[in-house]
Scaffold this active site. Structure first.
Site, PDB file in Angstrom:
ATOM      1  N   ASP A  50       0.844  -1.202   0.000  1.00  0.00           N
ATOM      2  CA  ASP A  50       0.000   0.000   0.000  1.00  0.00           C
ATOM      3  C   ASP A  50       0.881   1.255   0.000  1.00  0.00           C
ATOM      4  O   ASP A  50       0.380   2.374  -0.074  1.00  0.00           O
ATOM      5  CB  ASP A  50      -1.000  -0.010   1.156  1.00  0.00           C
ATOM      6  N   ASP A  89      -0.878  -6.538  -0.564  1.00  0.00           N
ATOM      7  CA  ASP A  89      -1.033  -5.843   0.715  1.00  0.00           C
ATOM      8  C   ASP A  89      -2.501  -5.458   0.913  1.00  0.00           C
ATOM      9  O   ASP A  89      -3.118  -4.869   0.019  1.00  0.00           O
ATOM     10  CB  ASP A  89      -0.181  -4.558   0.674  1.00  0.00           C
ATOM     11  N   GLU A 121      -1.422  -5.732   8.476  1.00  0.00           N
ATOM     12  CA  GLU A 121      -0.674  -5.145   9.598  1.00  0.00           C
ATOM     13  C   GLU A 121      -1.318  -5.520  10.930  1.00  0.00           C
ATOM     14  O   GLU A 121      -2.538  -5.662  11.025  1.00  0.00           O
ATOM     15  CB  GLU A 121      -0.623  -3.616   9.453  1.00  0.00           C
ATOM     16  N   GLU A 187       9.051  -4.064  10.950  1.00  0.00           N
ATOM     17  CA  GLU A 187       9.414  -2.752  10.403  1.00  0.00           C
ATOM     18  C   GLU A 187       9.886  -1.821  11.512  1.00  0.00           C
ATOM     19  O   GLU A 187       9.206  -1.656  12.536  1.00  0.00           O
ATOM     20  CB  GLU A 187       8.213  -2.127   9.658  1.00  0.00           C
TER      21      GLU A 187
END
Ligand code: KIV
Length: 271
Positions: A50, A89, A121, A187
């Site tokens: 994204d 994603d 996520e 991340e």
């Protein structure tokens, strides 16, 4: 995995890579030209991220990106690869309300694009969504640490898992593994925290700014290739200067058109 002779990368190759200490490589891609180049070069997986929000659509964040915007990009990437594993994603607002919504979105990506897996996520908070998608036979790549879709809640681009907060990172990592994710992106977390997660998990960890002790590395291709007008994160090494190359080409061509050096006789058709 670059040296392994693998015809098509599958989830089992991610697992084998971790077991044998072979590093996994991933880049983002949003179009068929870069997908074909990265695939031929031996990149193991391509994420249609994204981050297209910033890199294709010109938004400031990834939040406005929709499933309908990512589907044609994912189809282009999946259609261009022969070997690489393609991960779609799931954008903000397409899975958070619960497992049913998450499965609906995952079905759309798998049926309409040819992607091989989806990514979403969140750790503990997304575990039920991951479990439902995996139970339908769809591989899920999890994403914990700094999660850009929550950047306003996290207070901006802030490193996650520092100091005692490593416990939350570990809880998130174990939650996604237990829910059935085949790999997890870490991340912007400290290298030592990423080492701990990598040692404790049986699934491979993929670093985006999480240091060298993970099972693989992933970068946003435009940052990596120097094709960006924005800020380059500290963890990126630029492997090319495409902004410089394209700027020089555009300036040279403009000058050639002005001077008459282009087009030459070889560029014109005979009567
Ligand atoms: O969208 C994206 O590019 C990502 C990576 C930064 C992990 O999610």
């Amino acid at each position: 995995m670059a040296d392994e002779v693998v015809k098509k990368v599958r989830t089992r190759h991610f697992q084998n890579a971790k077991a044998n200490g072979i590093k996994i490589t991933g880049l983002t891609s949003y179009d068929q030209l870069t997908a074909a180049i990265f695939d031929k070069a031996g990149i193991d997986f391509l994420l249609v991220g994204d981050s297209a929000g910033n890199n294709v659509f010109g938004y400031d964040t990834t939040l406005p990106v929709t499933v309908d915007q990512l589907i044609p990009l994912t189809r282009a990437v999946a259609g261009a690869v022969k070997r690489a594993f393609v991960v779609a994603d799931m954008p903000f607002g397409s899975y958070e309300t619960g497992p049913d919504e998450a499965l609906h979105t995952a079905f759309r990506f798998m049926k309409e694009t040819g992607a091989h897996a989806v990514k979403l996520e969140g750790g503990v908070r997304s575990a039920e969504q991951i479990r439902r998608i995996v139970s339908a036979g769809i591989p899920v790549m999890a994403h914990i640490g700094f999660t850009p879709q929550s950047e306003h809640q996290l207070g901006g681009h802030v490193i996650q898992g520092r100091g005692e907060r490593v416990e939350q990172l570990l809880a998130d990592a174990h939650a996604v593994e237990e829910a059935g994710a085949f790999a997890v992106v870490l991340e912007m977390v400290p290298a030592e925290a990423a080492r701990r997660v990598t040692e404790e998990l049986t699934i491979p960890t993929i670093s985006v700014g999480a240091g060298p002790h993970t099972d693989g590395q992933l970068l946003v291709w435009t940052d990596w290739a120097g094709l960006t007008s924005g800020r380059i994160p500290k963890f990126v090494r630029q492997y090319a200067d495409l902004t410089g190359v394209l700027t020089d080409a555009a300036r040279t061509w403009t000058a050639d058109v002005a001077s008459g050096a282009y087009p030459g006789p070889e560029h014109s058709y005979e009567d």
